[in-house]
Scaffold this motif. Structure first.
Motif, short mmCIF file in Angstrom:
data_model
loop_
_atom_site.label_atom_id
_atom_site.label_comp_id
_atom_site.label_asym_id
_atom_site.label_seq_id
_atom_site.Cartn_x
_atom_site.Cartn_y
_atom_site.Cartn_z
N GLU A 23 0.80 -1.22 0.00
CA GLU A 23 0.00 0.00 0.00
C GLU A 23 0.84 1.28 0.00
O GLU A 23 0.30 2.37 -0.15
N SER A 24 2.14 1.15 0.15
CA SER A 24 3.00 2.32 0.22
C SER A 24 3.00 3.07 -1.11
O SER A 24 3.22 2.49 -2.17
N LYS A 25 2.78 4.36 -1.06
CA LYS A 25 2.79 5.21 -2.26
C LYS A 25 4.21 5.65 -2.61
O LYS A 25 4.49 6.02 -3.73
N ARG A 26 5.12 5.61 -1.63
CA ARG A 26 6.48 6.11 -1.84
C ARG A 26 7.51 5.02 -2.09
O ARG A 26 8.57 5.27 -2.65
N LEU A 27 7.20 3.79 -1.69
CA LEU A 27 8.18 2.72 -1.79
C LEU A 27 8.48 2.31 -3.23
O LEU A 27 9.63 2.17 -3.63
N LYS A 28 7.44 2.13 -4.04
CA LYS A 28 7.65 1.68 -5.42
C LYS A 28 8.53 2.66 -6.20
O LYS A 28 9.49 2.24 -6.83
N PRO A 29 8.23 3.98 -6.18
CA PRO A 29 9.11 4.90 -6.90
C PRO A 29 10.55 4.89 -6.37
O PRO A 29 11.50 5.00 -7.15
N LEU A 30 10.71 4.73 -5.06
CA LEU A 30 12.06 4.67 -4.48
C LEU A 30 12.81 3.45 -5.00
O LEU A 30 13.97 3.54 -5.42
N LEU A 31 12.14 2.30 -5.03
CA LEU A 31 12.78 1.08 -5.52
C LEU A 31 13.10 1.19 -7.01
O LEU A 31 14.14 0.68 -7.48
N GLU A 32 12.24 1.86 -7.77
CA GLU A 32 12.51 2.08 -9.19
C GLU A 32 13.76 2.94 -9.39
O GLU A 32 14.57 2.67 -10.27
N ILE A 33 13.92 3.95 -8.55
CA ILE A 33 15.10 4.82 -8.63
C ILE A 33 16.36 4.03 -8.29
O ILE A 33 17.38 4.15 -8.97
N VAL A 34 16.29 3.23 -7.23
CA VAL A 34 17.45 2.43 -6.83
C VAL A 34 17.84 1.47 -7.95
O VAL A 34 19.02 1.34 -8.28
N LEU A 35 16.87 0.83 -8.58
CA LEU A 35 17.15 -0.08 -9.69
C LEU A 35 17.78 0.67 -10.86
O LEU A 35 18.78 0.21 -11.43
N ALA A 36 17.21 1.82 -11.21
CA ALA A 36 17.75 2.61 -12.32
C ALA A 36 19.17 3.08 -12.02
O ALA A 36 20.05 3.05 -12.89
N LEU A 37 19.40 3.50 -10.80
CA LEU A 37 20.74 3.95 -10.40
C LEU A 37 21.73 2.80 -10.50
O LEU A 37 22.83 2.97 -11.05
#
Length: 75
Positions: A23-37
């Motif tokens: 349900e986290s709104k902030r976790l998915k975008p954070l994980l996407e950034i970490v993967l892209a980085l």
């Protein structure tokens, strides 16, 4: 059975953690950034172009950012 009570309590905690993660709104975008980085830093190596990463990698990212915040533009 009394012996299963701790297991049920642990399962309740795990289910709550899964629910919070989903349900986290902030976790998915954070994980996407970490993967892209990670993919950017690994470039065209065998480790680049990954579709995912191990969760313990998040500790490494955090420690790297804390070690040199000016280098990563965090401050």
């Amino acid at each position: 059975c009394v012996c299963t009570l701790p297991i049920i309590q642990e399962m309740d905690v795990m289910c709550a953690a899964v629910r919070e993660t989903q349900e986290s709104k902030r976790l998915k975008p954070l994980l996407e950034i970490v993967l892209a980085l990670g993919n950017h830093l690994n470039g065209n190596t065998a480790r680049g172009g990954a579709y995912g990463f191990k969760l313990d990698s998040l500790t490494k990212v955090r420690n790297s950012l804390l070690a040199c915040p000016l280098h990563y533009g965090v401050l």
